[in-house]
Design a protein around this motif. Structure first.
Motif, short mmCIF file in Angstrom:
data_model
loop_
_atom_site.label_atom_id
_atom_site.label_comp_id
_atom_site.label_asym_id
_atom_site.label_seq_id
_atom_site.Cartn_x
_atom_site.Cartn_y
_atom_site.Cartn_z
N GLU A 80 0.75 -1.19 -0.15
CA GLU A 80 0.06 0.06 -0.03
C GLU A 80 1.07 1.13 0.12
OE1 GLU A 80 -3.46 2.17 2.81
OE2 GLU A 80 -2.98 0.28 2.86
N LEU A 81 1.98 1.20 0.71
CA LEU A 81 2.81 2.30 0.74
C LEU A 81 3.44 2.82 -0.51
CD1 LEU A 81 4.36 4.60 2.57
CD2 LEU A 81 5.96 2.76 3.19
N LYS A 82 3.93 1.50 -1.22
CA LYS A 82 4.56 1.57 -2.42
C LYS A 82 3.54 2.20 -3.60
CE LYS A 82 6.75 -1.67 -5.85
NZ LYS A 82 7.01 -2.85 -6.15
N LYS A 86 3.86 5.45 -5.48
CA LYS A 86 3.79 5.71 -6.99
C LYS A 86 2.64 6.72 -7.44
CE LYS A 86 5.17 1.15 -8.46
NZ LYS A 86 4.81 -0.13 -8.91
N LYS A 87 1.67 6.78 -6.64
CA LYS A 87 0.56 7.60 -6.94
C LYS A 87 1.06 9.14 -6.58
CE LYS A 87 -3.30 4.50 -6.27
NZ LYS A 87 -4.44 4.30 -5.49
N ILE A 92 3.30 14.46 -8.50
CA ILE A 92 4.18 15.32 -8.49
C ILE A 92 4.74 15.57 -9.88
CG2 ILE A 92 6.66 15.71 -7.69
CD1 ILE A 92 5.87 14.20 -5.13
N VAL A 93 4.78 14.31 -10.80
CA VAL A 93 5.36 14.66 -11.91
C VAL A 93 4.41 15.41 -13.03
CG1 VAL A 93 5.62 13.18 -14.36
CG2 VAL A 93 6.78 12.37 -12.24
N LYS A 94 2.97 15.04 -12.85
CA LYS A 94 1.55 15.67 -13.41
C LYS A 94 1.92 17.17 -13.18
CE LYS A 94 -1.37 12.03 -14.33
NZ LYS A 94 -2.79 11.31 -14.16
N GLU A 95 2.14 17.48 -11.95
CA GLU A 95 2.16 18.94 -11.40
C GLU A 95 3.37 19.69 -11.98
OE1 GLU A 95 0.43 21.99 -9.68
OE2 GLU A 95 -0.39 20.15 -9.87
N ALA A 96 4.30 18.93 -12.00
CA ALA A 96 5.65 19.46 -12.47
C ALA A 96 5.51 19.84 -14.05
CB ALA A 96 6.91 18.44 -12.51
#
Length: 164
Positions: A80-82, A86-87, A92-96
């Motif tokens: 779940e943490l993994k 990932k999510k 973060i990538v989408k926001e960047a």
């Protein structure tokens, strides 16, 4: 019901003529009693050991089950943490990417605005140069005109007339 050592000890045999030797039978029975008592003690000790071993086995089985459940829970938590990581990384990538696109679009808009301003300034400079050139040419024409010479001669005469 099994025989107890006391049953063996209290056993009385009927007497017959030509029977067994009573002392030998009693010695043999005494030996059987001792051996039987030893076997009973050993059996009780073994049963106690079995009981203790079963308790330990039950304890270790509980520990094993607990550890197994703990490992499963830990694995699920790690998964779940993994997945959450990932999510979050994807967000973060989408926001960047959005920020990068916005910065690029802002930069392009500013660049276009500056380019338009430069073009406007060039046009204004050309208009200014043209007007200034026209003004200078007009002034040169005035300076080269005959009327200027006439003024010049008139001015040079008037101060002489004042002297006289």
């Amino acid at each position: 019901m099994p025989l107890s050592p006391l049953d063996i000890h209290n056993k009385e045999f009927s007497r017959r003529l030509r029977g067994y030797d009573e002392d030998e039978v009693n010695e043999f029975l005494d030996q059987i009693i001792k051996d039987y008592e030893a076997l009973i003690r050993e059996n009780k000790e073994l049963q106690t050991q079995i009981s203790t071993s079963q308790e330990k086995l039950g304890h270790f089985t509980n520990i094993e089950e607990t550890l197994s459940k703990t490992i499963i829970v830990a694995q699920e938590a790690a998964d779940e943490l993994k997945n959450n990581a990932k999510k979050e990384a994807q967000l973060i990538v989408k926001e960047a990417e959005k920020n990068a696109d916005r910065i690029i679009n802002d930069s392009l808009a500013k660049s276009r605005k500056v380019a338009l301003e430069v073009e406007e300034l060039k046009k204004q400079a050309a208009i200014y140069r043209a007007r200034f050139r026209a003004l200078v040419e007009t002034q040169l024409e005035i300076l080269s005109a005959d009327g200027w010479d006439a003024l010049e001669t008139r001015e040079s005469r008037e101060p002489r007339e004042l002297e006289a």
